[in-house]
Design a protein around this motif. Sequence first.
Motif, PDB file in Angstrom:
ATOM      1  N   GLU A 296      -5.082   5.181   1.904  1.00  0.00           N
ATOM      2  CA  GLU A 296      -5.306   3.742   2.029  1.00  0.00           C
ATOM      3  C   GLU A 296      -6.800   3.426   2.071  1.00  0.00           C
ATOM      4  OE1 GLU A 296      -3.934   0.141   5.011  1.00  0.00           O
ATOM      5  OE2 GLU A 296      -2.842   2.045   5.050  1.00  0.00           O
TER       6      GLU A 296
ATOM      7  N   ILE B 238       0.836  -1.215   0.000  1.00  0.00           N
ATOM      8  CA  ILE B 238       0.000   0.000   0.000  1.00  0.00           C
ATOM      9  C   ILE B 238       0.866   1.259   0.000  1.00  0.00           C
ATOM     10  CG2 ILE B 238      -1.598   1.375   1.403  1.00  0.00           C
ATOM     11  CD1 ILE B 238      -3.169  -0.755   0.232  1.00  0.00           C
TER      12      ILE B 238
ATOM     13  N   ASP C  42       0.539  -7.206  -6.558  1.00  0.00           N
ATOM     14  CA  ASP C  42      -0.720  -7.051  -5.836  1.00  0.00           C
ATOM     15  C   ASP C  42      -1.469  -5.908  -6.505  1.00  0.00           C
ATOM     16  OD1 ASP C  42      -0.224  -9.047  -3.993  1.00  0.00           O
ATOM     17  OD2 ASP C  42       0.638  -7.692  -2.510  1.00  0.00           O
ATOM     18  N   CYS C  43      -2.760  -6.132  -6.794  1.00  0.00           N
ATOM     19  CA  CYS C  43      -3.573  -5.134  -7.486  1.00  0.00           C
ATOM     20  C   CYS C  43      -4.687  -4.648  -6.573  1.00  0.00           C
ATOM     21  CB  CYS C  43      -4.166  -5.734  -8.757  1.00  0.00           C
ATOM     22  SG  CYS C  43      -2.925  -6.301  -9.937  1.00  0.00           S
ATOM     23  N   TYR C  44      -4.863  -3.333  -6.527  1.00  0.00           N
ATOM     24  CA  TYR C  44      -5.850  -2.703  -5.651  1.00  0.00           C
ATOM     25  C   TYR C  44      -6.831  -1.870  -6.464  1.00  0.00           C
ATOM     26  CZ  TYR C  44      -2.896  -3.978  -1.728  1.00  0.00           C
ATOM     27  OH  TYR C  44      -2.177  -4.686  -0.797  1.00  0.00           O
TER      28      TYR C  44
ATOM     29  N   LEU D 197      -8.556   2.361  -1.184  1.00  0.00           N
ATOM     30  CA  LEU D 197      -8.053   1.196  -1.898  1.00  0.00           C
ATOM     31  C   LEU D 197      -8.592  -0.095  -1.308  1.00  0.00           C
ATOM     32  CD1 LEU D 197      -4.348   2.371  -2.103  1.00  0.00           C
ATOM     33  CD2 LEU D 197      -6.039   2.452  -3.945  1.00  0.00           C
ATOM     34  N   GLU D 198      -8.933  -1.019  -2.202  1.00  0.00           N
ATOM     35  CA  GLU D 198      -9.400  -2.330  -1.781  1.00  0.00           C
ATOM     36  C   GLU D 198      -8.615  -3.392  -2.548  1.00  0.00           C
ATOM     37  OE1 GLU D 198     -13.352  -5.148  -2.219  1.00  0.00           O
ATOM     38  OE2 GLU D 198     -13.583  -2.986  -2.433  1.00  0.00           O
ATOM     39  N   TYR D 199      -8.016  -4.331  -1.796  1.00  0.00           N
ATOM     40  CA  TYR D 199      -7.261  -5.406  -2.446  1.00  0.00           C
ATOM     41  C   TYR D 199      -8.184  -6.161  -3.391  1.00  0.00           C
ATOM     42  CZ  TYR D 199      -4.561  -9.609  -3.220  1.00  0.00           C
ATOM     43  OH  TYR D 199      -3.887 -10.653  -3.819  1.00  0.00           O
ATOM     44  N   TYR D 200      -7.693  -6.419  -4.606  1.00  0.00           N
ATOM     45  CA  TYR D 200      -8.490  -7.125  -5.604  1.00  0.00           C
ATOM     46  C   TYR D 200      -7.917  -8.507  -5.907  1.00  0.00           C
ATOM     47  CZ  TYR D 200     -10.782  -8.233 -10.016  1.00  0.00           C
ATOM     48  OH  TYR D 200     -11.491  -8.856 -11.013  1.00  0.00           O
TER      49      TYR D 200
END
Length: 138
Positions: free
Chosen positions: A62, A45, A87-89, A65-68
Amino acid sequence: MKQTTALYTVGLLHINDRKLLLAFSNNKQCYYLPGGKVDEDETAITALLREIAEELNVQLTENNLEYYTHISAPAFGEANGTIMEQDCYLLDTGFHPQPSAEIGAVHYFTLEEYLQQPVTAPGAVMILQQLQANGLID
């Protein structure tokens, strides 16, 4: 035996009108996910917030943003055998990117539109395919 190297990165997913935002790298002459490498002393992040501020002149938090998902793909523009671990957010708020430094432009793409580009990054293709399969983009 072929040696592989992992490159830890983070990417931003911003969807508008069922298209995904991609940034054009002047250095690599290709559109790819906004974001970049995670430094040793950073969380994913923290790296994403720093990269978006550097590349697109936008200060995110932060909370937006949401972890995808996580993707693994050949790292575009890196040495052969380098695998990008990313890691994609998802960004859940309005967004007005202003390209800076190495970013020449930003554009929203469907998978079909991206595949028509002269150069494509494997990771960008992979995430576009996943977003389309999940019904988030056309």
